[in-house]
Design an enzyme around this catalytic site. Structure first.
Site, PDB file in Angstrom:
ATOM      1  N   GLU A  33       0.821  -1.216   0.000  1.00  0.00           N
ATOM      2  CA  GLU A  33       0.000   0.000   0.000  1.00  0.00           C
ATOM      3  C   GLU A  33       0.854   1.265   0.000  1.00  0.00           C
ATOM      4  OE1 GLU A  33      -3.160   0.427  -0.487  1.00  0.00           O
ATOM      5  OE2 GLU A  33      -3.476  -1.721  -0.685  1.00  0.00           O
ATOM      6  N   TYR A 114      -7.182   6.362   3.967  1.00  0.00           N
ATOM      7  CA  TYR A 114      -7.301   5.358   2.911  1.00  0.00           C
ATOM      8  C   TYR A 114      -6.392   4.159   3.183  1.00  0.00           C
ATOM      9  CZ  TYR A 114      -6.044   2.754  -1.193  1.00  0.00           C
ATOM     10  OH  TYR A 114      -5.767   1.707  -2.019  1.00  0.00           O
ATOM     11  N   ASP A 132     -10.286   5.980  -2.684  1.00  0.00           N
ATOM     12  CA  ASP A 132      -9.158   6.492  -3.477  1.00  0.00           C
ATOM     13  C   ASP A 132      -9.709   7.024  -4.794  1.00  0.00           C
ATOM     14  OD1 ASP A 132      -9.823   4.238  -4.928  1.00  0.00           O
ATOM     15  OD2 ASP A 132      -7.775   3.452  -5.049  1.00  0.00           O
TER      16      ASP A 132
END
Length: 325
Positions: A33, A114, A132
């Site tokens: 991520e 997020y 996102d």
């Protein structure tokens, strides 16, 4: 809800097969991520595999030096991500385990809403919805929302809607499904709406506004900046310095940056263009071959030319150095 069910069914046949989805290891998921925050999957995949080979556990990453991490990150840009990654690895080691709550994950350096939702749902099935660029696009088009996505009001509206649509029993699959749907089906440009399973309920398709959504206000002005570098070659040695805080490329190394070019310097490349998020760089690159070391500011160090690869450098400097090396 029908919308969520359709996405989950679509995901079963069309979801992307990515290596970090084959594990529940929060370290591997967190690493992916952070790498993908400002990077396309195709490019980030190689870096994720490289990091996992070098540092297979968070303890290994925490034990590395910042220079080692920056060197492996070289070419990805947005180097604050690498520094935050290294800092957060030390946070996790100090904690004694990877945090397993939304608040705990968000407390890690470089992790926002997020990223915390993504890691939390993928690793621990925490029912937190991701929002996102892909999610903004899918939701704004399907529900016909024209509130700008980069305003405070827009962020609140989309965050609340995303959470409302999240199936509590399947947060991981749903979050991956809506992101993949935006990346593969509901693409930014010219999506093929004729094969979209949500076509009949899509407000943007019905009203002919697919190309107009989502709405984003233009707020940033791109600035230009000109840089002039001198690569010094002196008896197999060259001079570099580490860039300081408060500017681009913090912590990375660069050759001699000058305002005036020495008379004996030879022009190698001129007006090399390099685009960053909020600015465009233009760089000139010169070679100075000399038998005497010029007087340089105190923050420059002399190293063997053969040792240049040991120092993490911005991509622009790598491009310029190709002219010499």
């Amino acid at each position: 809800m029908e919308f969520s069910f359709v996405l989950l069914e679509w995901f079963k046949d069309h979801g992307r097969d990515l290596p970090w989805r084959q594990t529940r290891d929060p370290y591997a998921i967190w690493l992916s991520e952070i790498i993908l925050q400002q990077t396309q999957v195709k490019q980030g995949w190689d870096y994720w595999e490289r990091f996992m080979r070098h540092w297979p556990t968070v303890d290994d990453l925490a034990a590395a030096t910042e220079d080692e991490v920056l060197r492996e990150w070289q070419g990805l840009g947005y180097y604050s991500r690498a520094r935050n990654l290294h800092f957060a690895a030390k946070q996790i080691v100090a904690l004694g385990h990877f945090p397993n709550t939304f608040e705990g994950i968000k407390a890690l350096k470089g992790v926002g809403d997020y990223t915390a939702a993504a890691i939390g749902s993928f690793a621990f099935e925490i029912p937190a919805a991701v929002v996102d660029g892909n999610v903004y696009r899918v939701l704004s088009r399907h529900f016909g929302i024209d509130t700008p996505i980069n305003t405070t009001e827009g962020k609140k509206i989309f965050a609340a809607l995303a959470q409302e649509l999240l199936p509590i029993s399947e947060p991981s699959d749903y979050n991956q499904a809506i992101m993949d749907f935006g990346a593969i089906q509901c693409t930014p440009q010219s999506p093929d709406c004729s094969v979209c399973p949500l076509m009949e309920s899509c407000e943007a398709f019905r009203s002919g506004k697919v190309a107009q959504l989502p709405v984003k206000l233009k707020t940033l002005k791109v600035k230009e900046r000109h840089l002039t570098y001198i690569y010094i070659r002196c008896k197999g040695m060259t001079a570099i310095r580490r860039r300081g805080a408060g500017d681009i490329w913090q912590g990375l190394w660069e050759p001699w940056l000058v305002d005036e070019v020495p008379v004996k310097a030879k022009l190698l490349r001129q007006n090399v263009k390099h685009v960053l998020t909020h600015r465009v760089l233009y760089a000139d690159f010169y070679l100075l071959e000399t038998d005497e070391r010029p007087l340089l500011p105190d923050d420059y160090i002399w190293i063997k030319e053969s040792e240049l690869d040991d120092y993490a450098k911005p991509r622009l400097i790598e491009i310029l150095l190709e002219s010499v090396l």
